[in-house]
Design a protein around this motif. Structure first.
Motif, short mmCIF file in Angstrom:
data_model
loop_
_atom_site.label_atom_id
_atom_site.label_comp_id
_atom_site.label_asym_id
_atom_site.label_seq_id
_atom_site.Cartn_x
_atom_site.Cartn_y
_atom_site.Cartn_z
N GLY A 52 3.70 4.09 8.88
CA GLY A 52 5.07 3.61 8.98
C GLY A 52 5.14 2.18 9.49
O GLY A 52 4.52 1.85 10.51
N ILE A 53 5.90 1.34 8.82
CA ILE A 53 5.91 -0.08 9.16
C ILE A 53 7.03 -0.41 10.15
O ILE A 53 8.11 0.15 10.11
CB ILE A 53 6.01 -0.98 7.90
N PRO A 58 9.83 -5.93 3.51
CA PRO A 58 9.43 -5.75 2.10
C PRO A 58 8.26 -6.64 1.71
O PRO A 58 7.48 -6.28 0.80
CB PRO A 58 10.70 -6.09 1.32
N ASN A 59 8.10 -7.79 2.36
CA ASN A 59 6.97 -8.66 2.03
C ASN A 59 5.64 -8.03 2.40
O ASN A 59 4.62 -8.24 1.73
CB ASN A 59 7.12 -10.01 2.73
N ILE A 76 5.77 5.64 1.15
CA ILE A 76 5.92 4.50 2.04
C ILE A 76 6.83 4.94 3.19
O ILE A 76 7.86 5.58 2.96
CB ILE A 76 6.55 3.30 1.32
N ALA A 77 6.45 4.61 4.41
CA ALA A 77 7.23 5.01 5.58
C ALA A 77 7.67 3.78 6.37
O ALA A 77 6.96 2.78 6.42
CB ALA A 77 6.42 5.95 6.47
N VAL A 78 8.85 3.89 6.97
CA VAL A 78 9.39 2.80 7.79
C VAL A 78 9.83 3.35 9.14
O VAL A 78 10.17 4.52 9.28
CB VAL A 78 10.58 2.09 7.10
N HIS A 79 9.84 2.45 10.14
CA HIS A 79 10.31 2.78 11.48
C HIS A 79 11.42 1.82 11.86
O HIS A 79 11.33 0.62 11.57
CB HIS A 79 9.17 2.63 12.50
N ILE A 100 13.36 -1.92 0.81
CA ILE A 100 12.05 -1.35 0.48
C ILE A 100 12.07 -0.73 -0.91
O ILE A 100 11.11 -0.87 -1.69
CB ILE A 100 11.63 -0.32 1.54
N ARG A 101 13.16 -0.07 -1.26
CA ARG A 101 13.25 0.52 -2.61
C ARG A 101 13.17 -0.56 -3.69
O ARG A 101 12.72 -0.30 -4.81
CB ARG A 101 14.55 1.29 -2.75
N ALA A 102 13.57 -1.78 -3.36
CA ALA A 102 13.56 -2.87 -4.34
C ALA A 102 12.15 -3.33 -4.68
O ALA A 102 11.95 -3.99 -5.71
CB ALA A 102 14.39 -4.04 -3.82
#
Length: 294
Positions: A52-53, A58-59, A76-79, A100-102
């Motif tokens: 998780g980022i 997005p970069n 893909i995971a995000v925090h 992120i979806r982009a």
């Protein structure tokens, strides 16, 4: 049961991966692809999640795509912690998900989101309900961080320490339960949000909170749990007994297991954030854990 495995944690955060030693995340990419391949060889259908980022960038995902990492994982995971550490507001969650979806067509999870009670318990209560309103139905998994406050006697896994004012101390107030196990205001709402919301709860080596945590998780109706098995801990004496105990206790949940933290002796420097001397050793650890527990 193990629902998924996550390869590392917050690789774009210096508190978890020293990218100053690894410009462009070249070594991280190699290590992650080797780990993904080793996991796939053990359990081909087991979902693999990119650590998780944090920050949500997005970069960074574009960089991982260019290195072939995105092709090697399924999720893909995000925090996000907009009421504590991020420089964006809580109502921007849909925009952050869209960013992120982009840049990827991979499944998207929020594997850590939380609000501290450093300022007031009412802030966490608001943040929990608002987060659920913004994210339920928008992503496949939401893991609230966390069940317990971090004990004040333990160090937080961060590079900030006291140098960043309240930033360091907020780490100790992220739980729905206080360190002594008593409930905070927000806890009374959580059972109304499960099973859509899961929990992220890290268990330290020989963690005294394991049994009471399992009891609380069941009482709250938690289905999806995220925790970790530390590569560094696997170099401690009697580590197998503790890992077996932890994983046995968590059998009743659909668990995402995070593999991370470099043993000091196996890093390019003596620190859990260091790139390993040999990335194949981390891949072997991942394979052994999947073989043992999945």
């Amino acid at each position: 049961m193990i629902e998924a495995v996550m390869i590392w944690n917050e690789p774009n955060n210096l508190s978890h991966w020293d990218f100053q030693m690894d410009p462009g995340w070249k070594q991280f990419a190699t290590m992650t692809k080797m780990a993904a391949s080793a996991i796939r060889a053990e359990r081909p259908s087991l979902p693999k999640v990119l650590g998780g980022i944090s920050p949500i960038d997005p970069n960074f995902i574009k960089t991982m795509a260019s290195e072939g990492v995105v092709d090697a994982v399924d999720v893909i995971a995000v925090h996000g912690f907009p009421l504590d550490w991020n420089h964006w507001q809580i109502h921007e969650w849909p925009d952050k998900i869209a960013e992120i979806r982009a840049v990827t067509d991979r499944r998207l999870w929020v594997s850590e989101v939380g609000v501290s009670t450093f300022g007031a318990e009412e802030v966490q209560e608001f943040g929990l309900l608002r987060t659920a309103e913004l994210l339920r139905g928008k992503v496949e998994r939401i893991h609230w961080y966390s069940l317990y406050d971090l004990p004040r006697a333990w160090p937080a896994t961060t590079r900030h320490r006291e140098a960043e004012g309240s930033s360091y101390y907020r780490h100790f107030y992220m739980g729905l339960l206080r360190e002594d196990g008593t409930p905070k205001r927000a806890l009374k709402h959580f059972h109304t949000l499960t099973p859509d919301l899961g929990i992220c709860q890290w268990f330290h080596f020989e963690d005294h909170r394991l049994e009471p945590a399992v009891k609380w998780l069941k009482e709250l109706g938690v289905k999806h749990l995220r925790t970790g098995l530390s590569w560094a801990d696997s170099h401690r004496p009697d580590w197998e007994r503790w890992f077996d105990k932890q994983m046995k206790a968590l059998e009743g949940f659909e668990t995402t297991i995070t593999f991370c933290f470099t043993p000091g002796s196996r890093g390019q420097r003596d620190d859990h954030t260091s790139p390993p001397k040999d990335p194949a050793e981390f891949a072997d650890f991942c394979a052994r854990m999947v073989r043992r527990y999945a």
